[in-house]
Scaffold this motif. Structure first.
Motif, mmCIF file in Angstrom:
data_model
loop_
_atom_site.group_PDB
_atom_site.id
_atom_site.type_symbol
_atom_site.label_atom_id
_atom_site.label_comp_id
_atom_site.label_asym_id
_atom_site.label_seq_id
_atom_site.Cartn_x
_atom_site.Cartn_y
_atom_site.Cartn_z
ATOM 1 N N ALA A 1 0.805 -1.094 -0.042
ATOM 2 C CA ALA A 1 -0.091 0.238 0.083
ATOM 3 C C ALA A 1 0.738 1.175 -0.059
ATOM 4 C CB ALA A 1 -0.943 -0.082 1.263
ATOM 5 N N ALA A 2 1.842 1.296 0.697
ATOM 6 C CA ALA A 2 2.783 2.427 0.895
ATOM 7 C C ALA A 2 3.492 2.451 -0.402
ATOM 8 C CB ALA A 2 4.054 2.061 1.934
ATOM 9 N N LEU B 1 3.369 6.295 -4.140
ATOM 10 C CA LEU B 1 4.461 6.841 -4.604
ATOM 11 C C LEU B 1 4.292 7.227 -5.949
ATOM 12 C CD1 LEU B 1 7.389 4.612 -3.158
ATOM 13 C CD2 LEU B 1 6.720 6.856 -2.412
ATOM 14 N N PRO B 2 4.654 8.650 -6.244
ATOM 15 C CA PRO B 2 4.790 8.881 -7.708
ATOM 16 C C PRO B 2 5.465 7.927 -8.696
ATOM 17 C CG PRO B 2 4.910 10.776 -6.313
ATOM 18 C CD PRO B 2 5.234 9.634 -5.565
ATOM 19 N N ALA C 1 7.500 8.322 -10.693
ATOM 20 C CA ALA C 1 9.082 8.612 -11.144
ATOM 21 C C ALA C 1 9.738 8.534 -9.770
ATOM 22 C CB ALA C 1 9.204 10.320 -11.161
ATOM 23 N N ARG C 2 9.177 8.141 -8.673
ATOM 24 C CA ARG C 2 9.982 7.817 -7.296
ATOM 25 C C ARG C 2 9.315 6.579 -6.988
ATOM 26 N NH1 ARG C 2 8.320 12.050 -3.073
ATOM 27 N NH2 ARG C 2 9.908 10.851 -1.961
ATOM 28 N N ALA C 3 8.681 5.684 -7.566
ATOM 29 C CA ALA C 3 8.468 4.578 -7.258
ATOM 30 C C ALA C 3 9.726 3.507 -7.084
ATOM 31 C CB ALA C 3 7.430 3.776 -8.087
ATOM 32 N N VAL C 4 9.606 2.677 -6.179
ATOM 33 C CA VAL C 4 10.824 1.791 -5.633
ATOM 34 C C VAL C 4 10.229 0.611 -6.239
ATOM 35 C CG1 VAL C 4 12.440 0.735 -3.842
ATOM 36 C CG2 VAL C 4 11.332 3.341 -3.816
ATOM 37 N N PRO C 5 11.106 -0.347 -6.903
ATOM 38 C CA PRO C 5 10.646 -1.665 -7.465
ATOM 39 C C PRO C 5 10.448 -2.510 -6.114
ATOM 40 C CG PRO C 5 12.539 -0.734 -8.519
ATOM 41 C CD PRO C 5 12.378 0.109 -7.169
#
Length: 434
Positions: A421-422, A426-427, A429-433
């Protein structure tokens, strides 16, 4: 520890030889004569007159925590906040100076900044990991120092031996809030602490049922060494007609006698007998609970450190922590179940994480059998300034976790749901895999 947690303070002394201490639900106690009641009020005899000042059930709890902490006496009060307030007032009010750790529970910081400041108590905040800053914070007017054995919420440990050595060189007693450690994991008196306070609401109770606090005198502090600093203890008290420091000559605690007579009685910070009995029941399983909770918390911290959604995990077992060496040296039995994580995405990610959890409960308590989470920046530390929150290690993305007694894999499965969910907020462009 396990044996003392079950037996200390109770000798089956009641009429029926009850195995567990009874609840003495009485506001007052009949005396055998006029002279015996007068002797209690003149402090010439021990006993119970009115439960605002003491109760037989509460006394068992006081004796038990004294045994567990290796102290010379204790007072049970209405909450952990009351315990901290009374300990600080007895040593530093009015008009004294306190050196405070920068890594304190938000309620303690507010107490020092607001209510105690109204009593003329001044405070200098110092980072307990910076011994030079700690040393520089003391003045000739310092009357107490206060730290946490395990800091809330970042689980920072401290070198208490070094901190107390500096304080004692200035003839200043050290108060340690050891709520997160409990005596099952750490005894501050063994490392130089003069006074130990607990929110017994947390691990000592263990089941989220009861508000209570405890103050323990470890026996290291004696105001007679610097009588001019603590005149309320070392000179004859006009109101009570005694010199409280005389208690030390009899093996007792003048500090506790003064705190009970003045602050507990005047402020009415009384712990009910029913609450004392519930804390006693909780202490019986303290050692067992903390073993599992500490082990599971360390495992979960390691897994969270590998999660891409997490910017940082604040747990003393992890590489890079400046306090990691203290785990083996001072906390070989564990570091409790409270630690925090910083999520990428700030408060939006923290809110999504908390709202997605099903097994972990969103609540501001800790030390419960149930696993709990909260967002400190909007709750427990919300009234602090941004600089104070930063000093405590609290950011907008910080989530505090309190590991309970549920199955480890069930807890991890729920945390994984929260991490998903966190990540979703995230946008791109900033999403973390994942």
């Amino acid at each position: 520890m396990s044996t003392a947690g079950i037996h200390a303070g109770w000798t089956r002394a009641d009429t029926h030889r009850a195995l567990t201490p009874p609840i003495y639900a009485s506001s007052a106690y009949a005396q055998t004569s006029h002279s015996s009641l007068r002797a209690l009020f003149e402090r010439r005899a021990d006993g119970f007159a009115y439960s605002r000042s003491g109760n037989p059930t509460t006394e068992v709890l006081e004796q038990r925590i004294t045994a567990l902490e290796g102290g010379i006496g204790a007072i049970a009060v209405a909450s952990g906040q009351a315990a901290t307030t009374i300990a600080l007032c007895a040593l530093a009010a009015p008009g004294g100076h306190v050196v405070a750790s920068s890594r304190l529970y938000g309620g303690t910081t507010e107490l020092l900044d607001d209510t105690l400041a109204d009593l003329g108590v001044t405070t200098t905040v110092a980072d307990p990991w910076d011994l030079e800053a700690w040393e520089a914070a003391f003045t000739p007017h310092t009357r107490a120092a206060i730290v946490e054995s395990i800091a809330n919420p970042g689980a920072q440990l401290l070198d208490l031996d070094a901190l107390t050595a500096i304080a004692h060189a200035h003839d200043v007693p050290v108060i340690v809030d050891s709520t997160l450690a409990s005596p099952a994991l750490y005894r501050p008196g063994d490392h130089g602490a003069d006074v130990v306070v607990h929110s017994a609401t947390k691990y000592l109770c263990g089941h989220g049922t009861t508000i209570a606090g405890l103050i323990v005198d470890t026996g290291r502090f004696d105001p007679r060494r610097c009588p001019e600093r603590w005149e309320r203890l070392t000179t004859r008290n006009r109101r009570f007609g005694v010199t409280f420091a005389d208690e030390y000559a009899r093996g007792g605690s003048g500090l506790l006698a003064y705190a009970r007579a003045k602050y507990v009685t005047d402020l009415g910070a009384t712990l009910p007998a029913t609450s004392a009995q519930q804390i006693l029941v909780g202490i019986e399983t303290l050692d067992l609970r903390l073993r599992k909770i500490s082990t599971d918390a360390t495992t979960l911290a390691g897994r969270l450190a590998a999660a891409g959604e997490v910017a940082e995990v604040h747990h003393p077992s992890l590489p890079g922590r400046p306090d990691r060496h203290l785990v083996a040296r001072d906390f070989p039995r564990g570091t409790s179940g409270v630690f925090s994580i910083d999520l990428h995405g700030g408060e939006d990610a923290a809110a999504a994480f908390c709202d997605a959890l099903e097994l972990w409960s969103l609540a501001v308590n800790l030390g419960d059998a149930r696993s709990l989470v909260c967002h400190p920046a909007s709750t427990t530390h919300s009234h602090l300034t941004p600089a104070q929150r930063e000093a405590c290690g609290v950011s907008e993305g910080t989530v505090r976790l309190s590991v309970g007694l549920e199955d480890l894999e069930d807890l991890w499965g729920d945390l994984s749901r929260g991490l998903d969910a966190a990540r979703a907020v995230l946008p791109e462009a900033r999403a973390v895999p994942a």
